[in-house]
Design an enzyme around this catalytic site. Structure first.
Site, PDB file in Angstrom:
ATOM      1  CB  VAL A   1      -0.992  -0.013   1.187  1.00 44.07           C
ATOM      2  CG1 VAL A   1      -1.995  -1.148   1.016  1.00 44.07           C
ATOM      3  CG2 VAL A   1      -0.275  -0.139   2.533  1.00 44.07           C
TER       4      VAL A   1
ATOM      5  CG  HIS B   1      -3.685  -6.168  -0.779  1.00 47.26           C
ATOM      6  ND1 HIS B   1      -2.715  -6.995  -0.257  1.00 47.26           N
ATOM      7  CD2 HIS B   1      -4.544  -6.980  -1.448  1.00 47.26           C
ATOM      8  CE1 HIS B   1      -2.987  -8.249  -0.590  1.00 47.26           C
ATOM      9  NE2 HIS B   1      -4.071  -8.269  -1.321  1.00 47.26           N
TER      10      HIS B   1
END
Ligand code: OAD
Length: 232
Positions: free
Chosen positions: A91, A107
């Site tokens: 991320v 994600h």
């Protein structure tokens, strides 16, 4: 000029370990310090949004202080010779900051927030902190733009298509334990070369198609660049 080969790179937390960001499942990793169910599930958000927001604010603060490592820069360099597509479970934005131009986040992204009323309303977070009371234009609370456990992965079909079209697949720094991301390997065509960079064993070590580079991301990408010279 002939078409450049499609080099697809699937990355996980180990990609950013040499930038000082913790992995999840290793000794001393994030999931030893925190209960996944307390900070990274929709139920956690329902029960204690303050804790969830604080967890991601801390991650974001650490990210602001981190820099891309040699591995990230090496992958960006490979764009000179290959059509490189990164698919990351991370991320963080370290691939982008190193100069990679095609990065698909599976994600979510730490530096973004999205509306709890409209999943398509996504904004950049200014500074390090998202706070309770930060609202979208519809008046609903903004949440971290993260795919939590138990939530669908919106980019997985796009990722599967990209992998099935790959001429070369590289996997870096992921324990390959979290699905559906780990299943992407099986979308690649049987005949293509697959390289895996990780200093430790992973759950796909049985796969005879894979050339294993048992080293960290920085050294591994360097080695990969010399091995790929034969494939450009
Ligand atoms: P893991 O923590 O499961 O795995 C990290 C991998 O990185 C391990 O295989 C390590 O051996 C390897 N590693 C450690 N240091 C390295 C280095 N210097 N260079 C290269 N590799 C190194 O992390 P992920 O597989 O990314 O999801 O985890 C997948 C998902 O589970 C994450 O995206 C996250 C997590 O829970 C969410 O939070 C939704």
């Amino acid at each position: 000029m002939k078409d450049r080969k499609k080099l697809v790179v699937l990355t996980g937390a180990g990609m950013s370990a040499e930038s000082g960001l913790k992995t999840f499942r290793e000794m001393g990793g994030l999931w030893e310090q925190y209960e996944v169910t307390e900070v990274a599930t929709p139920e956690a958000w329902e029960k204690n949004p303050e804790l969830v927001i604080r967890f991601y604010n801390e991650r974001r603060k650490q990210l602001m202080e981190a820099l891309p490592n040699k591995g990230h820069y090496g992958l960006a360099e490979l764009e000179k010779h290959f059509d490189v597509q990164i698919i990351t479970q991370n991320v963080d934005d370290l691939h982008e900051r190193a100069g990679s131009t095609k990065v698909l986040h599976l994600h979510g992204e730490l530096k973004k927030a999205r509306s709890t009323a409209d999943p398509f309303f996504v904004v950049e977070i200014e500074g390090c902190e998202l706070n309770l009371g930060d609202l979208c234009p519809l008046g609903s609370q903004l949440r971290p733009h993260i795919v939590w456990f138990g939530e669908p992965v919106p980019n997985i079909e796009k990722a599967a298509r990209i992998v099935s079209d790959a001429d070369i697949l590289v996997i870096i720094g992921t324990s390959m334990q979290v699905y559906p991301a780990a299943g992407l390997l099986y979308y690649s065509r049987d005949e293509i070369p697959v390289f895996l960079i990780d200093p430790n064993a992973t759950s796909v070590d049985y796969d005879e198609r894979i050339t294993f580079l048992r080293m960290g991301a920085g050294e591994g990408v360097n080695k990969l660049i010399s091995l790929l010279a034969a494939h450009a």
